[in-house]
Design a protein around this motif. Structure first.
Motif, PDB file in Angstrom:
ATOM      1  N   PRO A 101       0.804  -1.227   0.000  1.00 18.89           N
ATOM      2  CA  PRO A 101       0.000   0.000   0.000  1.00 18.89           C
ATOM      3  C   PRO A 101       0.839   1.281   0.000  1.00 18.89           C
ATOM      4  CG  PRO A 101      -0.839  -1.544   1.620  1.00 18.89           C
ATOM      5  CD  PRO A 101       0.467  -2.102   1.115  1.00 18.89           C
ATOM      6  N   GLU A 102       2.074   1.202   0.445  1.00 21.92           N
ATOM      7  CA  GLU A 102       2.938   2.382   0.432  1.00 21.92           C
ATOM      8  C   GLU A 102       3.300   2.799  -0.987  1.00 21.92           C
ATOM      9  OE1 GLU A 102       3.613  -0.389   2.387  1.00 21.92           O
ATOM     10  OE2 GLU A 102       2.641   0.563   4.096  1.00 21.92           O
ATOM     11  N   LYS A 103       3.234   1.842  -1.925  1.00 23.41           N
ATOM     12  CA  LYS A 103       3.620   2.132  -3.311  1.00 23.41           C
ATOM     13  C   LYS A 103       2.440   2.150  -4.275  1.00 23.41           C
ATOM     14  CE  LYS A 103       8.227   0.295  -2.739  1.00 23.41           C
ATOM     15  NZ  LYS A 103       9.241  -0.597  -3.201  1.00 23.41           N
ATOM     16  N   ILE A 104       1.283   1.695  -3.811  1.00 21.93           N
ATOM     17  CA  ILE A 104       0.099   1.600  -4.669  1.00 21.93           C
ATOM     18  C   ILE A 104      -1.017   2.451  -4.068  1.00 21.93           C
ATOM     19  CG2 ILE A 104      -1.608   0.049  -5.724  1.00 21.93           C
ATOM     20  CD1 ILE A 104       1.258  -0.660  -6.534  1.00 21.93           C
ATOM     21  N   THR A 105      -1.607   3.327  -4.869  1.00 26.62           N
ATOM     22  CA  THR A 105      -2.739   4.143  -4.441  1.00 26.62           C
ATOM     23  C   THR A 105      -3.946   3.782  -5.293  1.00 26.62           C
ATOM     24  OG1 THR A 105      -1.288   5.983  -3.859  1.00 26.62           O
ATOM     25  CG2 THR A 105      -3.610   6.502  -4.157  1.00 26.62           C
ATOM     26  N   VAL A 106      -5.071   3.505  -4.643  1.00 26.74           N
ATOM     27  CA  VAL A 106      -6.307   3.174  -5.352  1.00 26.74           C
ATOM     28  C   VAL A 106      -7.312   4.306  -5.171  1.00 26.74           C
ATOM     29  CG1 VAL A 106      -8.291   1.613  -5.429  1.00 26.74           C
ATOM     30  CG2 VAL A 106      -5.983   0.690  -5.163  1.00 26.74           C
ATOM     31  N   VAL A 107      -7.898   4.710  -6.275  1.00 25.63           N
ATOM     32  CA  VAL A 107      -9.013   5.657  -6.265  1.00 25.63           C
ATOM     33  C   VAL A 107     -10.164   4.948  -6.966  1.00 25.63           C
ATOM     34  CG1 VAL A 107      -9.865   7.907  -7.014  1.00 25.63           C
ATOM     35  CG2 VAL A 107      -7.475   7.651  -6.316  1.00 25.63           C
ATOM     36  N   PRO A 108     -11.256   4.658  -6.239  1.00 30.20           N
ATOM     37  CA  PRO A 108     -12.352   3.898  -6.836  1.00 30.20           C
ATOM     38  C   PRO A 108     -13.083   4.655  -7.931  1.00 30.20           C
ATOM     39  CG  PRO A 108     -12.817   4.424  -4.524  1.00 30.20           C
ATOM     40  CD  PRO A 108     -11.492   5.010  -4.849  1.00 30.20           C
ATOM     41  N   GLY A 109     -13.702   3.868  -8.808  1.00 25.12           N
ATOM     42  CA  GLY A 109     -14.528   4.429  -9.872  1.00 25.12           C
ATOM     43  C   GLY A 109     -16.005   4.234  -9.573  1.00 25.12           C
ATOM     44  N   ASN A 110     -16.853   4.712 -10.474  1.00 24.03           N
ATOM     45  CA  ASN A 110     -18.289   4.651 -10.223  1.00 24.03           C
ATOM     46  C   ASN A 110     -18.822   3.216 -10.160  1.00 24.03           C
ATOM     47  OD1 ASN A 110     -17.985   4.282 -12.970  1.00 24.03           O
ATOM     48  ND2 ASN A 110     -19.626   5.654 -13.547  1.00 24.03           N
ATOM     49  N   HIS A 111     -18.258   2.287 -10.908  1.00 31.26           N
ATOM     50  CA  HIS A 111     -18.724   0.897 -10.834  1.00 31.26           C
ATOM     51  C   HIS A 111     -18.359   0.255  -9.493  1.00 31.26           C
ATOM     52  CE1 HIS A 111     -20.318  -0.365 -14.852  1.00 31.26           C
ATOM     53  NE2 HIS A 111     -19.906   0.868 -15.093  1.00 31.26           N
ATOM     54  N   ASP A 112     -17.332   0.747  -8.844  1.00 30.90           N
ATOM     55  CA  ASP A 112     -16.947   0.208  -7.540  1.00 30.90           C
ATOM     56  C   ASP A 112     -17.969   0.569  -6.463  1.00 30.90           C
ATOM     57  OD1 ASP A 112     -14.602  -0.807  -8.742  1.00 30.90           O
ATOM     58  OD2 ASP A 112     -13.623   1.132  -8.483  1.00 30.90           O
ATOM     59  N   ALA A 113     -18.810   1.539  -6.751  1.00 29.26           N
ATOM     60  CA  ALA A 113     -19.869   1.943  -5.812  1.00 29.26           C
ATOM     61  C   ALA A 113     -21.254   1.715  -6.416  1.00 29.26           C
ATOM     62  CB  ALA A 113     -19.704   3.423  -5.455  1.00 29.26           C
ATOM     63  N   TYR A 114     -21.323   0.868  -7.429  1.00 28.50           N
ATOM     64  CA  TYR A 114     -22.580   0.660  -8.156  1.00 28.50           C
ATOM     65  C   TYR A 114     -23.711   0.246  -7.225  1.00 28.50           C
ATOM     66  CZ  TYR A 114     -25.375  -0.672 -12.248  1.00 28.50           C
ATOM     67  OH  TYR A 114     -26.335  -0.761 -13.204  1.00 28.50           O
ATOM     68  N   VAL A 115     -23.428  -0.669  -6.313  1.00 28.94           N
ATOM     69  CA  VAL A 115     -24.444  -1.066  -5.334  1.00 28.94           C
ATOM     70  C   VAL A 115     -23.971  -0.658  -3.942  1.00 28.94           C
ATOM     71  CG1 VAL A 115     -25.298  -3.008  -6.702  1.00 28.94           C
ATOM     72  CG2 VAL A 115     -23.499  -3.394  -5.034  1.00 28.94           C
ATOM     73  N   SER A 116     -24.899  -0.365  -3.073  1.00 30.23           N
ATOM     74  CA  SER A 116     -24.573  -0.016  -1.701  1.00 30.23           C
ATOM     75  C   SER A 116     -24.370  -1.303  -0.911  1.00 30.23           C
ATOM     76  CB  SER A 116     -25.714   0.809  -1.105  1.00 30.23           C
ATOM     77  OG  SER A 116     -25.387   1.204   0.198  1.00 30.23           O
ATOM     78  N   ALA A 117     -23.227  -1.431  -0.249  1.00 30.84           N
ATOM     79  CA  ALA A 117     -22.905  -2.621   0.552  1.00 30.84           C
ATOM     80  C   ALA A 117     -22.059  -2.169   1.736  1.00 30.84           C
ATOM     81  CB  ALA A 117     -22.152  -3.638  -0.297  1.00 30.84           C
TER      82      ALA A 117
END
Length: 106
Positions: free
Chosen positions: A30-46
């Motif tokens: 995680p120190e070398k990789i940064t993730v920014v989610p997209g709209n499909h990653d939030a498509y459903v509420s969970a």
């Protein structure tokens, strides 16, 4: 630093998040990789623990907690990455995003 931007899932289902978490671990720390989610990653509420919770170390900025939501900041040497996420749950067949007041808080 590697920036991985969404969409990392198709529908944002918990099983998809678990699969991506394994891929992220193989990709790097995680120190070398940064993730920014997209709209499909939030498509459903969970629940967070079943979805983004698996990615938390990759989602957080240098200051830590995502409690305040986005934007996040990661600085590595002379480079700075500012992560903005427009991801938010939406109705069927309407994967959408927005930036600004009321946007995604995780």
């Amino acid at each position: 630093m590697v920036a991985v931007t969404g969409d990392l899932t198709h529908l944002g289902l918990p099983e998809e998040f678990r699969q991506v978490a394994g891929w992220l671990r193989r990709l790097g720390s995680p120190e070398k990789i940064t993730v920014v989610p997209g709209n499909h990653d939030a498509y459903v509420s969970a629940p967070w623990q079943e979805t983004y919770g698996a990615w938390t170390p990759y989602l957080e900025g240098d200051e830590g907690s995502l409690a305040a939501g986005y934007p996040i900041l990661r600085v590595r040497g002379p480079a700075a990455l500012i992560g903005l996420s427009s991801a938010r749950p939406s109705g069927p067949f309407l994967a959408m995003g927005s930036i600004g007041a009321g946007s995604w808080r995780g």
